[in-house]
Design a protein around this motif. Sequence first.
Motif, short mmCIF file in Angstrom:
data_model
loop_
_atom_site.label_atom_id
_atom_site.label_comp_id
_atom_site.label_asym_id
_atom_site.label_seq_id
_atom_site.Cartn_x
_atom_site.Cartn_y
_atom_site.Cartn_z
N UNK A 178 7.10 4.05 10.64
CA UNK A 178 6.93 4.15 9.35
C UNK A 178 8.10 4.98 8.67
N UNK A 179 8.91 4.62 7.77
CA UNK A 179 9.85 5.42 7.16
C UNK A 179 9.23 6.11 6.11
N UNK A 180 9.70 7.31 5.85
CA UNK A 180 9.10 8.33 4.91
C UNK A 180 9.72 8.29 3.77
N UNK A 181 9.18 8.46 2.54
CA UNK A 181 9.72 8.42 1.22
C UNK A 181 10.57 9.82 1.10
N UNK A 182 11.90 9.67 0.81
CA UNK A 182 12.71 10.61 0.92
C UNK A 182 13.75 10.66 -0.21
N UNK A 183 13.97 11.99 -0.73
CA UNK A 183 14.75 11.78 -2.08
C UNK A 183 16.25 11.61 -1.35
N UNK A 184 17.19 10.79 -1.98
CA UNK A 184 18.33 10.69 -1.04
C UNK A 184 19.45 11.40 -2.00
N UNK A 212 3.49 -3.50 11.93
CA UNK A 212 3.77 -2.11 12.39
C UNK A 212 4.94 -1.52 11.82
N UNK A 213 5.20 -0.14 11.99
CA UNK A 213 6.28 0.54 11.46
C UNK A 213 6.58 0.27 10.06
N UNK A 214 7.71 -0.13 9.48
CA UNK A 214 7.88 -0.29 8.19
C UNK A 214 7.27 -1.57 7.97
N UNK A 215 6.42 -1.69 6.82
CA UNK A 215 5.44 -2.90 6.56
C UNK A 215 6.61 -4.13 6.00
N UNK A 216 7.54 -3.67 5.64
CA UNK A 216 8.60 -4.90 4.99
C UNK A 216 9.11 -5.53 6.14
N UNK A 232 17.50 12.02 -8.30
CA UNK A 232 15.91 12.04 -8.52
C UNK A 232 15.60 10.40 -7.75
N UNK A 233 16.54 9.69 -7.13
CA UNK A 233 16.13 8.58 -6.59
C UNK A 233 15.57 8.82 -5.24
N UNK A 234 14.30 8.01 -4.85
CA UNK A 234 14.03 8.29 -3.54
C UNK A 234 13.55 6.72 -2.95
N UNK A 235 13.81 6.69 -1.81
CA UNK A 235 13.27 5.38 -1.04
C UNK A 235 12.57 5.75 0.29
N UNK A 236 11.85 4.77 0.63
CA UNK A 236 11.16 4.97 2.25
C UNK A 236 12.03 3.83 3.00
N UNK A 237 12.92 4.19 3.57
CA UNK A 237 13.91 3.06 4.27
C UNK A 237 14.55 3.66 5.20
N UNK A 238 14.69 3.16 6.40
CA UNK A 238 15.32 3.61 7.79
C UNK A 238 16.90 3.49 7.50
N UNK A 239 17.15 2.61 6.28
CA UNK A 239 18.69 2.48 6.32
C UNK A 239 19.26 3.60 5.86
N UNK A 240 18.53 4.56 5.16
CA UNK A 240 18.92 5.62 4.48
C UNK A 240 18.67 6.97 5.28
N UNK A 241 17.84 6.64 5.95
CA UNK A 241 17.34 8.13 6.91
C UNK A 241 17.61 8.06 8.06
N UNK A 242 17.53 7.04 8.81
CA UNK A 242 17.77 7.10 10.27
C UNK A 242 19.28 7.08 10.77
N UNK A 288 0.78 -1.22 0.09
CA UNK A 288 0.09 0.03 0.05
C UNK A 288 0.75 1.13 0.31
N UNK A 289 2.03 1.19 0.08
CA UNK A 289 2.92 2.35 0.03
C UNK A 289 4.05 2.42 -1.07
N UNK A 290 4.36 3.46 -1.44
CA UNK A 290 5.28 3.63 -2.48
C UNK A 290 6.91 3.53 -1.89
N UNK A 291 7.44 2.65 -1.97
CA UNK A 291 8.86 2.47 -1.37
C UNK A 291 10.00 2.80 -1.89
N UNK A 292 9.80 3.08 -3.34
CA UNK A 292 11.00 3.52 -4.14
C UNK A 292 10.63 4.12 -5.41
#
Lengths: 287, 368, 334
Positions: free
Chosen positions: B326-332, B307-311, B349-359, B255-259
Amino acid sequence: MFLLNAWRSSAKFRLGAALLVLLCAIAALHPLEVRLLIGDADPLATGTFDIFDDPSIAHPFGTDRYGRDVLALVLIGLLNSLEVGLLAGAISTILDVMVGFVAGYKGGGVDGTLRTVTDMFLVIPTLPLLITLSAYVRSLSLPVLGLILASFSWPFAARAIRTQVLSLRSRPYIELARMSVMSDAEIIAQELLPNLVGYIALGFAGAALGAIGALVGLEVIGLGPSNTMDLGLLINLAQQWGVLSLGKWTVFTAPVLALVSLFVAMVLINIGLEETFNPRLRGVTGK
Amino acid sequence: MLEAGAAIVASQARQDAEDRAPLLQVEDLRVHYASTAGPYRVVDGSTMTINRHELFGLAGESGCGKSTLVEGILRLIKPPGYVPTGRVLFSLPEAGGSRPVDLMRLSSKQLRALRWRHISYVPQGSMNSLNPVMRIGDQIIDGMVTHGVRAEAARQRVPELLELVGLGPELAHLFPHELSGGMKQRAIIAAAVALNPQLVVADEPTTALDVNVQRVVLQTLAHLRRALGVAIIIVSHDLPVHAQLVDRMAIMYAGRVIEIGSVEAVFQSPLHPYTRGLVASIPRIGGPRERLPGIPGVAPSPLSWPSGCRFHPRCPYAMEVCRRAEPVLTEISPGPRVVAGHPLTVSPGQSTACHLFTSSSAERANGG
Amino acid sequence: MAVSTPLLELQNGSVVFGGGALSRITTVAVDNVSFQFHEQPPRILSMVGESGSGKTTIARCLLGLAEPTGGRVLWRGKDICRLSSDEFRTYRREVQAVFQDPYGIYNPYYRVDRVFDVAIRKFGLASSPAKSRELVFDALRAVDLRPDDTLGRYPHQLSGGERQRIMLARAYLLRPKVIIADEPISMLDAAVRTLFMNILLDFKEQYGVSTLFITHDLSTAYYLGGDILVMEHGRAIEAGSVDSVMDHPAHPYTQLLLQSVPRPDPRQRWEDAPPPITWRRPATVERPAPQRRNSCLFADRCPYVMEVCRQARPRLFRLADQQAACHLHAETAV
């Protein structure tokens, strides 16, 4: 299991089933109730009480032309009507299940033959035949009556079941069953039957309703068997005695009320079952 | 005619896509379904931008919500479904430029004016919903006339439209059952571009078609972009289809766009562990003879999103924060980096919703 | 050295529909196809072709669900229509199926456990409930499913991938020699497909189980390795090892199929290669040609078509690495 489904999902089924159970209970307990009403007297014996008594505490629906308590008669009548209906329903169901499943599953020549037999019975005009029959056989016992009525109601459900079996038999899980070396009988009984219990129940309810209706129809016009006291006969008698013009209308309305309740119960069950098994009739649930 | 210069034009078109203006901007669109057990959050937060003249792919496995997402964008959701939040800004052309309109706020009259003229939709399995008793040409004309074109003008346009999709003009006289699946699909596409819309949305346009026919339909779509400049959103669970066709793509999970990224970036250097797992599961003809890993576990359903990140239940790199937030879709930011032991090159222009990149805990995990 | 009797063989199998007293129109679904599986060595044979090429009909004949109108299906050298009931039971056990539809294969009335229980009961595999449970747990483990998550559930409570794997587990339980899998993964998602194919590879390597893998997706045929049989309109038009056929396809139809497979690499795109054959042909030719016994059925679509192609049906010419039914190779045939 499917009955639980119907109970859960359809208010009409719940209402109809409850009503039917109530009526059956009342009918089954009739000796007790009759005793309560009139003591040890035989409810069918004539001259027990005054003729055409008005309704009172002792006789809630009055008495009839022969001095019999009307309510007691209705109780007995209810039991007999129910018996005939359920008997006819049961016999009809056994027949239509056997024919429907075998015709649908086997296909080919067997199907062709069974279908011809089914269609023959379907085409026979029921009421004229029953009238003719009754002209020759004036005193039929209940079981025989049930059998005769069943022989006119089984073809309808048999056709419906056959169609369903035809559509199910090419499903992959049936092929898997064949590949697991299950015999035809095992496949019909274990794979197909459980999925069609709804249709079978529907057939039963329809046949029972039809039988009661046919019997009442015959009796009201005076051509039914006259040795069994059932609701239709009561209505017929009431008409004969002209109770409405005599002002003794309870003698007429009592059996009619009982009959109507029975019909309403069975129709509600029918509709409720149909709603459960035919998704298009259900309200939109968004699923 | 079609082949000559096609390759050159194609790369030109792709080049131009870089400096294109946005055509459709989806901002946090959600689609929920009401039920007695609480709402089913089928699409729960999707943000993406589709540019003019762009071939955009929306990928994801069955049940991820991609079809529901495009239905939401096109205002096709019926009760008990509803759109609780979200904006969809579409650049509506008008004299001397264009202005953005929020599709979610349009009246049904305004939507009707928009449909077919500016945005077209080819739903899944639409080739089977052609009227079996009308000739193909008449059905296309019908569609045009319903949207305000004069019958005579419509009739004249039909051969041109059929040629655009590689069908001969004589096909206009045939009935649907006389055409093969691929031809029907192309006829539907021809009808969809009849009024020269800016955007076409095609949901699984090649599922149920044989593989050689699939190629023809996909190349038809690419050709339409070259010839008409129309932007196309292609929804498909089949990743190689995206690889062959689109400029940029979005991957959906639960249900979420993750990349989101250019198609080269997504295939060469996927950021999200799910995308990485997905790309690694595709068998390649001519590739080395080795076992592919797949993704263990089962995709969740809207009845019980994790819960949290659905993956996180299936992710080999799941951390504590992944369970909670839940991670937010962010441009890296573009450039090389190492994530969970993997060297990556992030493209612009590459974005992803993953804590590996943002937290921040990820920074430690990545050894950065 | 004597050649051992094949375990399962389709011998000149043909299936023709219609053509009886009531129907003049005949459709040749399968036209003289032959192949075999031996007990040793086990192999995976991928049968590839478009819809309507006859693949499913062949599968049904091999499984005894349909009868060929020409040729025979032999199990251990015996015609399956002529087996004694004991032999038939053994054949049913040794040749198992996995079908395409992971939904329809389960009776919705029962829990999924039942597919195991019926198999164990009808084939007499366990003498006690404890042994029966052991067999089921073992089978589920072989397909990487956890008994707690799977048993006791109804089919609609499980995903398509889990349901297909349960079917594989059921097949495993019966210790088959051959699995006939008809498009088993086309309705599954990408990640689950790989898992499923890995299980088939494990079955071959660890338990010696052969598989007939029917698919329209050439990349899955490539992944499984082994051999390939390309079907077109009921005829086998190319046969050989996957590596040979996909590396240098001899039949133009195989070439067309290979060209049409979308490669998962954005750097190798179609638009950089010439358009495929069907684009150049007039649109009406996409419809399948009416069946003609004495010609090549691909002639109308073939860029290399010659006179002889419309006059004589090409047989499977034997080439160095593969066989191909194409007149182009008539001279170089061995």
